[in-house]
Design a protein around this motif. Structure first.
Motif, short mmCIF file in Angstrom:
data_model
loop_
_atom_site.label_atom_id
_atom_site.label_comp_id
_atom_site.label_asym_id
_atom_site.label_seq_id
_atom_site.Cartn_x
_atom_site.Cartn_y
_atom_site.Cartn_z
N GLU A 262 0.87 -1.18 0.00
CA GLU A 262 0.00 0.00 0.00
C GLU A 262 0.90 1.22 0.00
O GLU A 262 1.95 1.22 0.63
CB GLU A 262 -0.91 0.00 1.24
N TRP B 252 -4.63 6.51 -0.10
CA TRP B 252 -3.71 5.38 -0.12
C TRP B 252 -4.17 4.42 -1.19
O TRP B 252 -5.36 4.16 -1.34
CB TRP B 252 -3.70 4.69 1.25
N GLU C 165 -7.51 -0.35 -5.49
CA GLU C 165 -8.51 0.30 -4.67
C GLU C 165 -7.82 1.39 -3.87
O GLU C 165 -6.61 1.37 -3.66
CB GLU C 165 -9.25 -0.69 -3.77
N GLN C 166 -8.62 2.36 -3.47
CA GLN C 166 -8.07 3.45 -2.68
C GLN C 166 -8.75 3.54 -1.33
O GLN C 166 -9.89 3.13 -1.17
CB GLN C 166 -8.17 4.78 -3.43
N ARG C 167 -7.99 4.05 -0.39
CA ARG C 167 -8.50 4.27 0.96
C ARG C 167 -8.17 5.71 1.30
O ARG C 167 -7.04 6.17 1.11
CB ARG C 167 -7.79 3.31 1.92
N LYS C 168 -9.16 6.43 1.79
CA LYS C 168 -8.94 7.82 2.18
C LYS C 168 -8.87 7.90 3.69
O LYS C 168 -9.64 7.26 4.39
CB LYS C 168 -10.06 8.71 1.65
N ALA C 169 -7.93 8.69 4.17
CA ALA C 169 -7.76 8.87 5.61
C ALA C 169 -7.20 10.26 5.87
O ALA C 169 -6.52 10.84 5.03
CB ALA C 169 -6.81 7.81 6.17
#
Length: 105
Positions: free
Chosen positions: A33, A77, A64-68
């Motif tokens: 990641e 990410w 896929e993306q992850r927002k934080a």
């Protein structure tokens, strides 16, 4: 096209094959990641070019993306999905089959 060439092309993925998308997959495969900005910096791409390629990979179900929120700023990410990892490994195998074994030293 001969059956031998068809066998070599099995796993070849035109979506991944584009140079920048191949580089993105390689980086994410190695890193697991990575934050969007890091990918952008490592690959020396503009944010808009990276975003366009990530959008294509996401559309194929490969990334896929992850927002934080980090340091009061929203971060994105990226990571390969299982399907994306399998497609990337299959594409690498197809490329190796096409070019053949490395020459003996």
């Amino acid at each position: 096209m001969s059956a031998e060439m068809t066998d070599r092309l099995e796993g070849f993925d035109a979506t991944i094959h584009a140079p920048n998308r191949l580089r993105i997959c390689a980086l994410l495969d190695a890193a697991g990641e990575a934050e969007f900005g890091l990918v952008q910096k490592q690959l020396d791409l503009s944010a808009s070019v990276l975003s366009k390629h990530v959008t294509v990979l996401m559309g194929a179900g490969y990334v896929e993306q992850r927002k934080a929120v980090r340091d009061t700023r929203q971060r994105v990410w990226l990571r390969l999905t299982r399907r994306g990892g399998e497609a990337y490994q299959g594409h690498l195998a197809a490329l190796r089959a096409i070019v053949g074994p490395p020459p003996a030293s």
